[in-house]
Design a protein around this motif. Structure first.
Motif, PDB file in Angstrom:
ATOM      1  N   ASP A 194       0.929  -1.270   0.114  1.00  9.97           N
ATOM      2  CA  ASP A 194       0.051  -0.056  -0.021  1.00  9.97           C
ATOM      3  C   ASP A 194       0.831   1.250  -0.115  1.00  9.97           C
ATOM      4  OD1 ASP A 194      -2.549  -1.261   0.263  1.00  9.97           O
ATOM      5  OD2 ASP A 194      -2.088  -1.769   2.261  1.00  9.97           O
ATOM      6  N   ALA A 195       2.148   1.233   0.412  1.00  9.29           N
ATOM      7  CA  ALA A 195       2.791   2.347   0.736  1.00  9.29           C
ATOM      8  C   ALA A 195       4.336   1.867   0.876  1.00  9.29           C
ATOM      9  CB  ALA A 195       2.284   3.261   1.664  1.00  9.29           C
ATOM     10  N   LEU A 196       5.181   2.623   0.578  1.00 11.27           N
ATOM     11  CA  LEU A 196       6.671   2.588   0.618  1.00 11.27           C
ATOM     12  C   LEU A 196       7.158   3.638   1.658  1.00 11.27           C
ATOM     13  CD1 LEU A 196       6.158   1.598  -2.353  1.00 11.27           C
ATOM     14  CD2 LEU A 196       8.465   1.738  -2.901  1.00 11.27           C
ATOM     15  N   VAL A 197       8.234   3.050   2.270  1.00  7.50           N
ATOM     16  CA  VAL A 197       9.077   4.130   2.987  1.00  7.50           C
ATOM     17  C   VAL A 197      10.581   4.088   2.620  1.00  7.50           C
ATOM     18  CG1 VAL A 197       9.587   4.896   5.493  1.00  7.50           C
ATOM     19  CG2 VAL A 197       7.804   3.668   5.253  1.00  7.50           C
ATOM     20  N   SER A 198      11.320   5.069   2.493  1.00  8.67           N
ATOM     21  CA  SER A 198      12.778   5.144   1.855  1.00  8.67           C
ATOM     22  C   SER A 198      13.339   6.359   2.478  1.00  8.67           C
ATOM     23  CB  SER A 198      12.637   5.162   0.254  1.00  8.67           C
ATOM     24  OG  SER A 198      13.829   5.576  -0.291  1.00  8.67           O
ATOM     25  N   LYS A 199      14.547   6.450   2.786  1.00  8.35           N
ATOM     26  CA  LYS A 199      15.426   7.470   2.918  1.00  8.35           C
ATOM     27  C   LYS A 199      15.935   7.932   1.615  1.00  8.35           C
ATOM     28  CE  LYS A 199      17.550   5.491   7.137  1.00  8.35           C
ATOM     29  NZ  LYS A 199      18.720   5.061   7.630  1.00  8.35           N
ATOM     30  N   ASN A 200      15.725   9.115   1.430  1.00 10.36           N
ATOM     31  CA  ASN A 200      16.577  10.003   0.432  1.00 10.36           C
ATOM     32  C   ASN A 200      17.955   9.899   0.252  1.00 10.36           C
ATOM     33  OD1 ASN A 200      16.624  11.363  -2.168  1.00 10.36           O
ATOM     34  ND2 ASN A 200      15.406  12.831  -1.292  1.00 10.36           N
ATOM     35  N   SER A 201      18.117   8.448  -0.341  1.00 13.60           N
ATOM     36  CA  SER A 201      19.711   8.195  -0.277  1.00 13.60           C
ATOM     37  C   SER A 201      20.159   8.621  -1.603  1.00 13.60           C
ATOM     38  CB  SER A 201      19.895   6.670  -0.232  1.00 13.60           C
ATOM     39  OG  SER A 201      19.505   6.372   0.989  1.00 13.60           O
ATOM     40  N   GLY A 202      19.446   8.637  -2.623  1.00 10.31           N
ATOM     41  CA  GLY A 202      19.822   9.229  -3.955  1.00 10.31           C
ATOM     42  C   GLY A 202      20.752   8.040  -4.674  1.00 10.31           C
ATOM     43  N   GLY A 203      21.075   8.164  -5.926  1.00 13.99           N
ATOM     44  CA  GLY A 203      21.614   7.241  -6.615  1.00 13.99           C
ATOM     45  C   GLY A 203      20.820   6.395  -7.431  1.00 13.99           C
ATOM     46  N   SER A 204      21.447   5.583  -8.308  1.00 11.87           N
ATOM     47  CA  SER A 204      20.852   4.421  -9.060  1.00 11.87           C
ATOM     48  C   SER A 204      20.503   3.302  -8.513  1.00 11.87           C
ATOM     49  CB  SER A 204      21.542   4.359 -10.341  1.00 11.87           C
ATOM     50  OG  SER A 204      22.730   4.058 -10.356  1.00 11.87           O
ATOM     51  N   MET A 205      21.301   2.554  -7.276  1.00  9.14           N
ATOM     52  CA  MET A 205      21.258   1.277  -6.977  1.00  9.14           C
ATOM     53  C   MET A 205      19.805   0.898  -6.709  1.00  9.14           C
ATOM     54  SD  MET A 205      24.146  -0.336  -6.881  1.00  9.14           S
ATOM     55  CE  MET A 205      24.346  -1.295  -5.525  1.00  9.14           C
TER      56      MET A 205
END
Length: 253
Positions: A194-205
């Motif tokens: 239903d939803a994601l949690v992410s840190k704004n790490s940046g990058g393409s990985m």
């Protein structure tokens, strides 16, 4: 270390750190030491000399910089490794050693994204109950205690197994990027996220998850980066290498 070479310390663990070490390792005028914190069981090692483990805080790192006659430090740690960066900045100043912070650019939302920016993991946890029942938690294995009190279904992805406390209903997926958009779409559909949690790490990985969330119209709770340290900074490996050349030229002159 060969006579006449200059020692450079790269505080690493990121793809940028590995690429920088690879770019510098073959130079006859440099001796590059990459330092890894040792938090990942099987880290991807950069070229050249590698040191694993802490230095003993600000005092220990400052002493090491002096004793090893380090010409420059590049802090290429994770954008959220705030304690390491703060210690490195303080230690370099104490030792009189030039330091550059190498940080990949942060992700920016584009048309179709439904991002919910929050300042911390605790703020992310507070927001989740209104977003759904099934949450894809992609913040790594640290900081999961913030979510332990939530009675939601979590899919946690990490490189190494996380340690408790964990949410009571948690499925752990051990995986290391890069991930494709197709695989991320399949994962989100399989687990009916239903939803994601992410840190704004940046990058393409790990950016494919954001594309997948956009395609499925899912909200992304995006934890913002800590404040940028008061130190010179660069966004690319090439910029960091150019800074290092300038520092070494100035010192030689």
């Amino acid at each position: 270390m060969r006579f006449g070479t200059r020692r450079v310390l790269v505080l690493g663990g990121t793809g940028e750190a590995r690429r920088l070490a690879g770019k510098l390792a073959g130079r006859p005028d440099l001796h590059v030491t990459s330092s890894l914190a040792g938090r990942v069981r099987e880290p991807q090692l950069p070229p050249g000399e590698v040191r694993i483990g802490g230095f003993g805080g600000v005092d220990g790192l400052a002493d090491w910089l002096r004793s090893e006659d380090v010409a420059a430090v590049v802090d290429a740690t994770h954008p959220f490794a705030r304690t390491i960066t703060d210690n490195a900045v303080a230690a370099a100043r104490r030792a009189g050693c030039p330091l550059l912070v190498l940080r990949r650019p942060a992700w920016e939302p584009v048309a179709g994204d439904d991002w919910r920016p929050v300042p911390s993991m605790a703020a992310a946890a507070a927001l989740l109950p209104e977003l759904g029942e099934r949450i894809f938690l992609t913040t790594g294995r640290q900081g999961l205690a913030h979510f332990a009190g939530l009675d939601l279904q979590f899919l946690v992805r990490a490189v190494d197994p996380p340690e408790p406390p964990l949410p009571p209903r948690t499925t752990v997926l051990l995986a290391r990027g890069p991930f494709s958009v197709e695989d991320e779409l399949a994962l989100l559909r399989e687990h009916r996220v239903d939803a994601l949690v992410s840190k704004n790490s940046g990058g393409s990985m790990t950016s494919a998850k954001l594309v997948a969330a956009r395609e499925l119209g899912l909200p992304v709770v995006m934890v913002q980066r800590p404040p940028r340290p008061d130190a010179p900074s660069a966004g690319t490996v090439e910029q960091a290498a150019a800074w290092l050349d300038a520092v070494l030229r100035d010192h030689a002159g």
